[in-house]
Design a protein around this motif. Sequence first.
Motif: not given
Length: 407
Positions: A26-39, A45-46, A167-170
């Motif tokens: 499964t993808p290991l994906q980030e979100s610019v919106y959530i990153n900005d929201l959380l700092g 891991k979907l 997760m740790l491989d990617e």
Amino acid sequence: MTDIDSITLESVRQAAQALQGVTVVTPLQESVYINDLLGARVFFKLENLQRTGSFKLRGAYNRLRQLTPEELKRGVIAASAGNHAQGVALAAGLVGTTSRIYMPEGASLTKIEATRNYGAEICLFGETFDDAYQEALRVSEATGRIMVPAFNDPMIIAGQGTVALEMLDERPNLDVLVVPVGGGGLIGGIAMAAKAQNCRVKVIGVQTESVPAMAQSRKAGRLVPASNGRTIADGIAVKTPGDLTYALVERYVDDIVTVSEQEISRAILIFLERSKLVVEGAGAVGLAAMLAGKIPLGMGTVGVVVSGGNIDVTLLNRIIEKGLVEEGRQVHLKTTVGDRPGQLAKVLRRVAELHANVIRVEHERWSPTLSPAEVAIQMVLETRNREHVQEIVENLRIDGYNVSIQS
């Protein structure tokens, strides 16, 4: 060798090899919106995109692939609120055996139908997972069907630990792993596998405040059953963790935090609206904990396990509506006007001038609280935010309307 010592990095790697072609990476994906929201930089891991809609197929298949020919003839039995049920049902079909699944009577209709579609025989029993589990255990002893635990089994745990390998491989530089906790099979496998590869990685579990069995057990230093609380995170609503998973948590997990139902709802809504992801309550608890400030975000790059996406659409609809109201993007107003021609049109025209969109209107004459010369108007409006709601209410009151916000 004790059971806990039998769960090793090598056993997880063997499970990963066996799962090739059965599960998807499964993808290991980030979100610019959530990153900005959380700092912070956060990768999700979907596992909601896994076959059957959750991580559970990993452990179920790893357990069932090791059944003997005689055990395959007897068939398997399991108890589940839904995700383990689907994993066992699909795995049973893949290895060539039959499955009978006991589910709580209040289990999600979506999960019940999905499990049945994978070929399982469904039996509804009791109010909780633990009720269903005890009945499945009794029937297993009476019929000889092989019991497939949801979490308290070395092969199940090793299968779930494959999530950490991926997760740790990617992303080998992940500093923190945030994992949902119910019975503890997922976090037990992930924590052991992660720490075996990098002893500096932090593993933090998240439970719902409604059923915090593992958090309470950890605090007490022994297994402590939780009360039967109601939660939208049914996938982690486990009253009593296993002794094996509890031992793994004690050895490898750095901390466990809890989140409220409102915090889980908010996370589900953010996943849906901002990341276009359908996530169930159990899968949303990691994001919920971070949004609520319950996980320190200064520890580096964070990996969060989104454990499943099997949410009932009627529940999802309620979460959306409630979330919109809480954010001030939807409001239910009530006012009383004179029962004369044109009054409804006048109110709705004023609402339009205030840039609100009318979703629903009810025009009521028959309430005993109204005089014969009055009519009640109830409106559900689409609004921008809380400030917009306040602006609408204040302006309608200035215009002479006795407006109230309905809960």
